[in-house]
Scaffold this active site. Structure first.
Site, short mmCIF file in Angstrom:
data_model
loop_
_atom_site.label_atom_id
_atom_site.label_comp_id
_atom_site.label_asym_id
_atom_site.label_seq_id
_atom_site.Cartn_x
_atom_site.Cartn_y
_atom_site.Cartn_z
CE LYS A 43 45.99 54.23 16.81
NZ LYS A 43 47.21 54.86 16.19
CG HIS A 99 50.05 57.44 25.05
ND1 HIS A 99 48.97 58.17 24.64
CD2 HIS A 99 50.73 57.11 23.93
CE1 HIS A 99 49.00 58.29 23.32
NE2 HIS A 99 50.07 57.67 22.87
CB SER A 129 41.79 52.98 16.39
OG SER A 129 42.86 53.74 15.92
P1 A3P Z 1 41.41 55.39 13.26
O1 A3P Z 1 42.43 54.28 13.37
O2 A3P Z 1 40.07 54.97 13.82
O3 A3P Z 1 41.29 55.97 11.89
P2 A3P Z 1 46.12 58.64 18.16
O4 A3P Z 1 46.68 59.85 17.53
O5 A3P Z 1 45.66 58.85 19.57
O6 A3P Z 1 47.05 57.47 18.02
O7 A3P Z 1 44.78 58.26 17.39
C1 A3P Z 1 44.79 57.85 16.04
C2 A3P Z 1 43.35 57.83 15.55
O8 A3P Z 1 42.90 59.18 15.37
C3 A3P Z 1 43.21 57.14 14.20
O9 A3P Z 1 41.90 56.58 14.22
C4 A3P Z 1 43.31 58.34 13.26
O10 A3P Z 1 42.79 58.11 11.97
C5 A3P Z 1 42.47 59.34 14.04
N1 A3P Z 1 42.69 60.74 13.60
C6 A3P Z 1 43.84 61.44 13.58
N2 A3P Z 1 43.64 62.66 13.05
C7 A3P Z 1 42.32 62.76 12.76
C8 A3P Z 1 41.48 63.77 12.17
N3 A3P Z 1 41.97 64.94 11.80
N4 A3P Z 1 40.17 63.49 12.00
C9 A3P Z 1 39.65 62.30 12.38
N5 A3P Z 1 40.39 61.29 12.94
C10 A3P Z 1 41.71 61.52 13.12
#
Ligand code: A3P
Length: 291
Positions: A43, A99, A129
């Site tokens: 996240k 991870h 998140s």
């Molecule tokens: P949120 O749950 O706060 O919206 P990961 O890929 O490490 O699992 O992280 C997921 C988080 O990154 C989520 O956060 C997701 O919405 C956010 N995310 C992914 N792509 C994004 C983008 N282009 N711009 C902003 N946030 C992004």
């Protein structure tokens, strides 16, 4: 049941995605100097960085991003369904994701020149998140109440281990590794500048219009609509799309909508205690990551 847990070196992993064998294989992974490895605690902006790296490799052309799922383009080293892909991947550079904490993967990377992109995010936003993600991910345990989840995050007992150990482990080894540290906040506040920095690190300089194309295709709205990256291809039994959205909010500071003042004070004091031996200078990071 999907929410079985694998315990590996004392860290919990979702058994739906990991087996003892797949985790063990990651530890013995033979890195090539041309590899690009995206490393993050869940996240923190992993998927966003996968997209950025794909777009840079394609000079801003979104075709590959829109036709191949991110887990195929940038497979996870430790997840069992990626094992065959990892064996057969011939593209150079290979783009890989993990991870795993440095304590586990460090030995495999010793003396490697592989390019490592470490992505971090304000831990309060990571926690919020991750909490929402637990509600939709049937391969993770029940999130419980927010205070319970917060406690587990601070204790480092959630799946994938301790956020504190993860960031301390990787950043303390930055000098020995070929590592670029990128924060979610930098990506949010200056996507153009961040992509430029990543492309220089990858030695893939881009023309201005190519850079602008990358920015356009990895914006939150573009990625939210791209089924190759928004995880809507994953069936409801695994990711329950009625309970949430992987591309949820994509903002800085959503923690302020969840934390009480007391929870915030407690978080800050645990953070201060656990990070006192962190070599990373938080003052050097964007304001948004300074809690
Ligand atoms: P949120 O749950 O706060 O919206 P990961 O890929 O490490 O699992 O992280 C997921 C988080 O990154 C989520 O956060 C997701 O919405 C956010 N995310 C992914 N792509 C994004 C983008 N282009 N711009 C902003 N946030 C992004």
């Amino acid at each position: 049941r999907l929410d079985v847990t694998e315990i590996f070196h004392g860290i919990l992993f979702p058994g739906h995605l990991h087996t003892q064998d797949s985790l063990q294989l990651a530890l013995k992974f033979l890195f090539q100097d041309t590899d690009v490895l995206i490393v993050s605690y869940p996240k923190s902006g992993t998927t966003w960085m996968q997209e950025i790296v794909t777009l840079i490799s394609n000079r801003g052309d979104p075709h590959q991003s829109q036709t191949i799922p991110n887990w195929t383009r940038a497979p996870w080293l430790e997840q069992y369904y990626c094992a065959d892909l990892l064996k057969t991947s011939t593209s150079a550079p290979r783009v890989l994701t993990t991870h795993l904490p440095h304590s586990l993967l460090g030995p495999a990377l010793q003396s490697s020149k592989a390019r490592i992109i470490y992505v971090s995010r304000n831990p309060k936003d990571v926690l919020v998140s991750f909490y929402h993600f637990h509600k939709m991910a049937n391969f993770l345990p029940d999130a419980g109440s927010f205070p319970e989840f917060l406690k587990q995050f601070l204790d480092g007992t959630l799946h994938f281990g301790s956020w504190f150990d993860h960031i301390k482990g990787w950043t303390s080894q930055a000098a020995a590794l070929n590592l670029l540290h990128v924060t979610y906040e930098e990506m949010s506040l200056d996507l153009h500048g961040t992509i430029n920095r990543v492309s220089s690190f990858l030695q893939r300089p881009l023309l201005e219009h190519e850079l602008n194309d990358c920015v356009k295709h990895c914006s939150f709205s573009s990625m939210k609509d791209n089924k190759m990256i928004n995880y809507t291809l994953i069936p409801d039994e695994i990711l329950d799309h009625s309970k949430g959205c992987f591309m949820r909010k994509g903002v800085i500071g959503d923690w302020k909508n969840m934390f009480t003042e007391e929870q915030n004070r407690n978080f800050d004091s645990v953070f201060k205690f656990k990070m006192q031996d962190c070599t990373l200078k938080f003052e050097a990071l964007p304001q948004s990551l300074q809690l």
